[in-house]
Motif scaffolding. Structure first.
Motif, PDB file in Angstrom:
ATOM      1  N   GLY A  52     134.807 136.783  42.247  1.00 21.88           N
ATOM      2  CA  GLY A  52     134.810 135.327  43.008  1.00 21.88           C
ATOM      3  C   GLY A  52     136.085 135.064  44.014  1.00 21.88           C
ATOM      4  O   GLY A  52     136.819 136.006  43.944  1.00 21.88           O
ATOM      5  N   ASP A  53     135.818 134.038  44.634  1.00 21.57           N
ATOM      6  CA  ASP A  53     136.846 133.789  45.535  1.00 21.57           C
ATOM      7  C   ASP A  53     137.694 132.427  44.907  1.00 21.57           C
ATOM      8  O   ASP A  53     139.142 132.298  45.504  1.00 21.57           O
ATOM      9  N   ARG A  54     137.315 131.731  44.024  1.00 22.21           N
ATOM     10  CA  ARG A  54     138.204 130.690  43.235  1.00 22.21           C
ATOM     11  C   ARG A  54     137.874 130.751  41.556  1.00 22.21           C
ATOM     12  O   ARG A  54     136.918 131.075  41.291  1.00 22.21           O
ATOM     13  N   ILE A  55     138.975 130.438  41.120  1.00 18.76           N
ATOM     14  CA  ILE A  55     138.785 130.269  39.664  1.00 18.76           C
ATOM     15  C   ILE A  55     138.889 128.649  39.453  1.00 18.76           C
ATOM     16  O   ILE A  55     139.706 128.097  39.728  1.00 18.76           O
ATOM     17  N   VAL A  56     137.909 128.299  38.696  1.00 23.78           N
ATOM     18  CA  VAL A  56     137.817 126.808  38.546  1.00 23.78           C
ATOM     19  C   VAL A  56     138.122 126.392  37.139  1.00 23.78           C
ATOM     20  O   VAL A  56     137.584 127.034  36.325  1.00 23.78           O
ATOM     21  N   LEU A  57     138.812 125.309  36.872  1.00 20.56           N
ATOM     22  CA  LEU A  57     139.403 125.145  35.519  1.00 20.56           C
ATOM     23  C   LEU A  57     139.103 123.628  35.377  1.00 20.56           C
ATOM     24  O   LEU A  57     139.072 122.818  36.250  1.00 20.56           O
ATOM     25  N   GLY A  58     138.865 123.058  33.850  1.00 17.24           N
ATOM     26  CA  GLY A  58     138.793 121.684  33.738  1.00 17.24           C
ATOM     27  C   GLY A  58     140.061 121.116  34.195  1.00 17.24           C
ATOM     28  O   GLY A  58     141.190 121.609  33.748  1.00 17.24           O
ATOM     29  N   SER A  59     140.029 119.915  34.508  1.00 18.75           N
ATOM     30  CA  SER A  59     141.262 119.045  34.866  1.00 18.75           C
ATOM     31  C   SER A  59     141.916 118.487  33.772  1.00 18.75           C
ATOM     32  O   SER A  59     141.264 118.023  32.999  1.00 18.75           O
ATOM     33  N   SER A  60     143.340 118.585  33.432  1.00 18.90           N
ATOM     34  CA  SER A  60     144.068 117.948  32.399  1.00 18.90           C
ATOM     35  C   SER A  60     144.779 116.788  32.889  1.00 18.90           C
ATOM     36  O   SER A  60     145.875 116.451  31.944  1.00 18.90           O
ATOM     37  N   GLY A  61     144.382 116.214  33.917  1.00 16.86           N
ATOM     38  CA  GLY A  61     144.976 115.068  34.323  1.00 16.86           C
ATOM     39  C   GLY A  61     146.261 115.293  34.814  1.00 16.86           C
ATOM     40  O   GLY A  61     146.527 116.062  35.768  1.00 16.86           O
TER      41      GLY A  61
END
Length: 355
Positions: A52-61
């Protein structure tokens, strides 16, 4: 460089000493750079290998994204799949645990993936693809039974070396990862990260709309806490060692230049131009540096190949040739600074003070 070469031939001991010091400093810098690269590789190779082109992670604020805290849902995956320009979303679940075979227990990083994630990704639930290091440490091969968190799996294949946070990677199906996450107290975890492929995507807007953080592979490395602290400390040590190297080499060339004050004064009094004197002195310094650094890089390559069998050591142009080039630049800078006071002096004054 007639005078410089004659000087090298006449004062062999002096230049052998300088060359030996340069070689030893190069070995120190090269080994530390190789160790830094090896440790970094064992931290991040699996992250860099994600598609892929980006790695998406959950936001931790306010604390930002983190692989250890990230938890993504199926709704977030569907939202990314509906985003304009996105062509593929690969969910990846990551959990650090232990694998056991016989009486051998090894820490691993379990990556839950879909069959489309990689060519050697497992297709069937209950099967694993071990990285080469995981298979070697467990003594496993295709067909072996491996126990993870009380569940038995069958090794379907052994893949290439892959590491995550200093633990070898084991690929399992996403469903098996979700079962593993539920058994360890995270029943609602769908995935840890998404490997997203797309063209002309408004990444920031999509991330804001889905409550996630989308970064390039290199930027996503900052979400690995161990990588930030470990590599930051080692790089600071490398930088300090470069600074010490510049001071040591500069001091050697300063003393060397002071010993040549009389010779330079005679040459200037006879009409030698400042440019020719600078070229002569820097050429001499370059020759000494090139020989010393060449010997040092050779020792790093030879000893690093041996050390790589027992230590996480990376032997590459980045850890040998690049530090060597920096050492040459620092050495020439030190030689140029040392030469400045002599070449700028009045030749008759310098000749009188030297005689």
């Amino acid at each position: 460089m007639f005078v410089a070469l004659r000087d090298l031939a006449y004062a062999k001991g002096r230049f052998l000493l300088i060359g030996a010091v340069v070689a030893l400093i190069t070995v120190l810098v090269g080994f530390l750079a190789g160790l830094t690269g090896g440790l970094a590789n064992q931290n991040i190779s699996a992250v860099l290998a994600m598609p892929g082109d980006r790695i998406v992670l959950g936001s931790s604020g306010a604390s930002g994204a983190s692989f250890s805290d990230s938890a993504l849902s199926t709704d977030q995956q569907r939202a990314w799949e509906r985003t304009a320009g996105v062509t593929a979303v690969e969910p990846v679940g990551i959990a650090q645990t232990r694998a056991e075979i016989g009486g051998t227990r090894v820490g691993i990083a379990a990556f839950g993936v879909e069959p489309t994630y990689a060519g050697d990704a497992p297709r069937l639930d209950g099967t694993l693809t071990l990285s080469a290091d995981a298979a070697d440490q467990l003594g496993a091969r295709a067909g072996s039974a491996v126990t993870i968190a009380g569940t038995s799996y069958t090794v379907g294949a052994v893949g290439a070396a892959s590491w995550y946070s200093h633990t070898p990677v084991v690929l399992m199906t996403l469903a098996d990862f979700q079962h593993l996450a539920a058994s360890t107290g995270s029943p609602d975890t769908h995935a840890t990260a998404f490997a997203v492929t797309g063209k002309d995507v408004d990444w920031d807007a999509a991330a804001a709309a889905t409550g996630t953080v989308a970064d390039t592979h290199l930027a996503a490395l900052g979400a690995l806490e161990a990588f930030r602290s470990e590599v930051g400390s080692l790089l600071m040590m490398v930088a300090m060692l470069f600074g010490i190297s510049a001071l040591v080499i500069g001091a050697f060339f300063t003393v060397w230049t002071m010993q040549r004050t009389g010779d330079i004064a005679v040459l200037k009094a006879l009409g030698a131009s400042t440019r020719s004197l600078v070229r002569d002195a820097l050429g001499q310094a370059l020759l000494v540096l090139a020989i010393g650094i060449g010997v040092g890089i050779g020792l790093v390559a030879a000893l690093g190949a041996i050390a790589g069998t027992a230590l996480p050591f990376l032997l590459s142009p980045l850890t040998t040739l690049v530090p060597g080039a920096i050492m040459i630049a620092l050495g020439l800078a030190g030689a140029a600074v040392a030469l400045r006071t002599v070449t700028a002096a009045d030749p008759l004054t310098a000749l009188g003070s030297a005689r």
